[in-house]
Scaffold this active site. Structure first.
Site, PDB file in Angstrom:
ATOM      1  N   ASP A 100       0.864  -1.182   0.000  1.00  0.00           N
ATOM      2  CA  ASP A 100       0.000   0.000   0.000  1.00  0.00           C
ATOM      3  C   ASP A 100       0.904   1.236   0.000  1.00  0.00           C
ATOM      4  O   ASP A 100       1.863   1.299   0.773  1.00  0.00           O
ATOM      5  CB  ASP A 100      -0.851  -0.019   1.296  1.00  0.00           C
ATOM      6  CG  ASP A 100      -2.211   0.632   1.123  1.00  0.00           C
ATOM      7  OD1 ASP A 100      -2.276   1.702   0.501  1.00  0.00           O
ATOM      8  OD2 ASP A 100      -3.209   0.075   1.636  1.00  0.00           O
ATOM      9  N   ASP A 201      -3.045   4.814  -2.225  1.00  0.00           N
ATOM     10  CA  ASP A 201      -4.083   5.391  -1.367  1.00  0.00           C
ATOM     11  C   ASP A 201      -4.481   6.813  -1.754  1.00  0.00           C
ATOM     12  O   ASP A 201      -3.632   7.621  -2.135  1.00  0.00           O
ATOM     13  CB  ASP A 201      -3.511   5.409   0.063  1.00  0.00           C
ATOM     14  CG  ASP A 201      -4.483   5.923   1.100  1.00  0.00           C
ATOM     15  OD1 ASP A 201      -5.429   5.191   1.414  1.00  0.00           O
ATOM     16  OD2 ASP A 201      -4.304   7.047   1.589  1.00  0.00           O
ATOM     17  N   GLU A 260      -6.687   4.151  -5.434  1.00  0.00           N
ATOM     18  CA  GLU A 260      -7.942   4.455  -4.729  1.00  0.00           C
ATOM     19  C   GLU A 260      -8.300   5.904  -5.035  1.00  0.00           C
ATOM     20  O   GLU A 260      -7.554   6.824  -4.697  1.00  0.00           O
ATOM     21  CB  GLU A 260      -7.772   4.272  -3.220  1.00  0.00           C
ATOM     22  CG  GLU A 260      -9.108   4.419  -2.495  1.00  0.00           C
ATOM     23  CD  GLU A 260      -8.988   5.027  -1.106  1.00  0.00           C
ATOM     24  OE1 GLU A 260      -9.873   4.779  -0.282  1.00  0.00           O
ATOM     25  OE2 GLU A 260      -8.013   5.766  -0.848  1.00  0.00           O
ATOM     26  N   HIS A 325     -11.040  -2.361   4.206  1.00  0.00           N
ATOM     27  CA  HIS A 325     -10.879  -1.900   5.592  1.00  0.00           C
ATOM     28  C   HIS A 325     -11.621  -0.595   5.883  1.00  0.00           C
ATOM     29  O   HIS A 325     -11.572  -0.108   7.007  1.00  0.00           O
ATOM     30  CB  HIS A 325      -9.386  -1.735   5.878  1.00  0.00           C
ATOM     31  CG  HIS A 325      -8.781  -0.644   5.033  1.00  0.00           C
ATOM     32  ND1 HIS A 325      -8.633  -0.776   3.671  1.00  0.00           N
ATOM     33  CD2 HIS A 325      -8.344   0.597   5.332  1.00  0.00           C
ATOM     34  CE1 HIS A 325      -8.122   0.339   3.182  1.00  0.00           C
ATOM     35  NE2 HIS A 325      -7.931   1.195   4.169  1.00  0.00           N
ATOM     36  N   ASP A 326     -12.236   0.001   4.872  1.00  0.00           N
ATOM     37  CA  ASP A 326     -12.974   1.255   5.080  1.00  0.00           C
ATOM     38  C   ASP A 326     -14.483   1.048   5.016  1.00  0.00           C
ATOM     39  O   ASP A 326     -15.243   2.019   5.091  1.00  0.00           O
ATOM     40  CB  ASP A 326     -12.603   2.278   3.985  1.00  0.00           C
ATOM     41  CG  ASP A 326     -11.177   2.762   4.088  1.00  0.00           C
ATOM     42  OD1 ASP A 326     -10.629   2.796   5.205  1.00  0.00           O
ATOM     43  OD2 ASP A 326     -10.597   3.110   3.036  1.00  0.00           O
TER      44      ASP A 326
HETATM   45  C1  GLC Z   1      -7.825   5.868   2.307  1.00  0.00           C
HETATM   46  C2  GLC Z   1      -7.645   4.674   3.219  1.00  0.00           C
HETATM   47  C3  GLC Z   1      -8.214   4.996   4.565  1.00  0.00           C
HETATM   48  C4  GLC Z   1      -7.461   6.187   5.125  1.00  0.00           C
HETATM   49  C5  GLC Z   1      -7.466   7.368   4.148  1.00  0.00           C
HETATM   50  C6  GLC Z   1      -6.451   8.396   4.518  1.00  0.00           C
HETATM   51  O1  GLC Z   1      -9.152   6.135   2.057  1.00  0.00           O
HETATM   52  O2  GLC Z   1      -8.199   3.534   2.643  1.00  0.00           O
HETATM   53  O3  GLC Z   1      -8.161   3.908   5.441  1.00  0.00           O
HETATM   54  O4  GLC Z   1      -8.029   6.586   6.327  1.00  0.00           O
HETATM   55  O5  GLC Z   1      -7.159   6.987   2.836  1.00  0.00           O
HETATM   56  O6  GLC Z   1      -5.155   7.897   4.264  1.00  0.00           O
END
Ligand code: GLC
Ligand code: CA
Length: 552
Positions: A100, A201, A260, A325-326
């Site tokens: 990641d 991310d 993401e 995980h979100d």
């Molecule tokens: C992404 C991650 C999340 C995190 C955010 C800030 O959305 O998946 O878990 O809190 O970025 O890094």
């Protein structure tokens, strides 16, 4: 249509949230050696790639998504030697290791930030986004994702720094060429160590709008603050930076990448994944859980699947995921975690693996883990859950109501310990787990499902095996069917001379589908209800039934 063959299209990826997966030394926190001990389990499941949520040094304000050093491993998780053993363990089993990358921001404990904040004219002063006070106060009305103003004052410089997430997660200044070079170097370094790909991310926010204008939307927080991430999403230079990252690092080594991003329209997705644009191989579109819970429906889901398919079919690709995980647990959100728990978990799995795209399994999904529904707010750890809950209370929401909503959206639903067995701490740790185990582990756990022939685990195993044997699941064309039926998702996949029909019933009621017209007859390839009859006119699907037929 003949699609370009790529290894990342053929893989089945498994996401691990290391903190909650397996603890090898009894300190209550999952770690790399814990993952190594479970590689045989993952091999048995059949996945051929694992993605680790961040394992770098971090003060864990946002559980590792606040990185303090990109090149070292968090002490709690182990050492770099452990990482190498994990890498070798993966590669020996023919599994890819995906890391990641958090590049929008770092931790405020990163050496870069510590130095940057010291003065306006040191070698790293430009690494973050600094702004003079405006009218003696913060530069604009932006609210951060985790609550409060997106600007934090630093006495040393007499300036504010920008943080779109927590105040301990300052945003990096991508305008700075030296910073970009250093990041590309870091990426190449991880590839040289044997990393096979990256999940990148929150990457759609790299460029910020010129002059940092106020948001004109209605306030979402106290003091007139507005959370308006759209203002910072998908701007032109963000695409340029990603393209540079691709050409300077990823592409040189043929690693796999999934970004993401905050975008859910087909046109926006295309900009990130169209092959000729050379950015990412796939994207994970981010939708906040509160929005998803309110707007989700099978109809909305299938419309989005179809429109994304149309737009990306010629030159793009899809990451298929229902959990991470979100997000809340998929069986609790899209299925039924009560009476139809097992049927709906298998139905969702069928959809995931039978759609065009690369399936992403999130730890515990393969045994149908459900939301944790902790009984008190103190049992939640997640910064986002606490912020959400406090905001509800300040808005006058009664305690019970606020807790009930927090239970539904909490990211800790996906972060409760992996349920290995029915013992007190579910085989996750011999110590005290950092977050409570879900009480239903006595019923839902790996051990029970490995022993039971028709378990959810065995169903996942079967789907993964089928994918390895049938290129139609990877490369087959997609065509939606029965689009007028709001609670049924149905489609065909076709490849060379073969056509498969997939029928998914998304509700607690039976639902009928008339197959007389298409005149469908064929062999049942997969059924979550153990069906065996082969030809259909009018078919009555059971609650959450999933059926895959090979059409004659
Ligand atoms: C992404 C991650 C999340 C995190 C955010 C800030 O959305 O998946 O878990 O809190 O970025 O890094
Ligand atoms: Ca540990």
């Amino acid at each position: 249509m003949e699609r370009k063959k790529d290894w990342f299209k053929e893989m089945v990826l498994y996401q691990i949230y290391p903190r909650s997966f397996a603890d090898s030394n009894g300190d209550g926190v999952g770690d790399l050696n814990g993952i190594i001990e479970k590689l045989d389990y993952l091999e048995d499941l059949g996945v051929n790639a694992i993605w680790l949520s961040p394992i770098y040094k971090s003060p864990n304000v946002d559980n590792g998504y606040d990185i303090a050093d990109y090149k070292s491993i968090m002490d709690e998780f182990g050492s770099f030697d452990d990482w190498k053993r994990l890498r070798d363990g993966c590669h020996r089993r023919g599994m890819h290791l995906i890391m990641d990358l958090v590049l929008n921001h770092t931790s405020d404990q990163h050496e870069w930030f510590k130095k940057s904040r010291q003065s306006k004219n040191n070698s790293l002063s430009n690494y973050y986004i600094w702004h003079d006070p405006v009218d003696g106060g913060r530069p604009n009305n932006w609210e951060s994702v985790f609550g409060g103003s997106a600007w934090e004052f630093a006495e040393e410089r007499g300036q504010y720094y920008l943080h779109l997430f927590a105040k301990e997660q300052p945003d990096l200044n991508w305008e700075c060429k030296q910073l970009r070079e250093e990041i590309f170097d870091t990426i190449r370094w991880w590839i040289e160590q044997g990393t096979d790909g990256f999940r990148v991310d929150a990457i759609s926010y790299l460029e910020k709008p010129n002059g940092f204008p106020n948001s004109k939307k209605a306030p979402t927080g106290a003091d007139g603050l507005v959370m308006d991430m759209e203002m910072c999403s998908n701007l032109p230079k963000t695409h340029q930076y990603i393209h540079d990252m691709k050409t300077e690092a990823f592409e040189k080594y043929n690693v796999m990448t999934v970004g993401e991003v905050a975008c859910d329209s087909p046109a926006c997705a295309w900009d990130y994944v169209a092959r000729e644009r050379r950015e990412f191989d796939m994207i994970i579109p981010f939708v906040p859980p509160i929005v998803e819970i309110k707007t989700w429906s099978p109809k909305a889901m299938k419309d989005s699947i179809s429109s994304m398919y149309k737009k990306l079919q010629n030159d793009g690709w899809w990451a298929r995921f229902l959990s991470n995980h979100d997000k809340p647990r998929q069986v609790s959100l899209y299925g039924d975690d009560g009476q139809y728990w097992e049927a709906s978990a298998k139905m969702l799995a069928t959809m995931l693996h039978m759609l065009p795209g690369t399936p992403f399994i999130y730890q515990g999904e393969e045994i149908g883990m459900t939301n944790a529904y902790y009984s008190s707010i103190d049992e939640y750890d997640d910064i986002d859950t606490h912020n959400f809950y406090q905001k509800l209370l300040s808005a006058g929401e009664p305690l019970e109501q606020a807790l009930s909503l927090a239970q539904k959206i909490s990211r800790d639903n996906a972060r409760s310990p992996m349920q290995w067995d029915g013992t007190e701490n579910t085989g996750f740790t011999s110590g005290t787990p950092w977050i409570k185990v879900n009480p239903n582990h006595t019923k839902i756990n790996v051990q029970e499902q490995l022993e039971r022939p028709n378990s959810i685990f065995k169903y996942y195993q079967k789907l993964i095996k089928m994918r390895k044997e049938h290129p139609i699941m990877v490369y087959g064309d997609f065509m939606p069917l029965f689009e007028d039926k709001d609670t049924i998702i149905a489609y065909t996949r076709s490849y060379q001379d073969e056509t498969w029909l997939v029928l998914l019933n998304f509700c607690k009621q039976q639902a009928s589908v008339n197959l007389t017209k298409p005149g469908i007859c064929g062999k049942i390839l997969l059924s979550n209800y153990g069906r065996t009859d082969d030809c259909f006119g009018e078919i009555l699907l059971d609650p959450y039934e999933a059926l895959v037929l090979q059409v004659d």
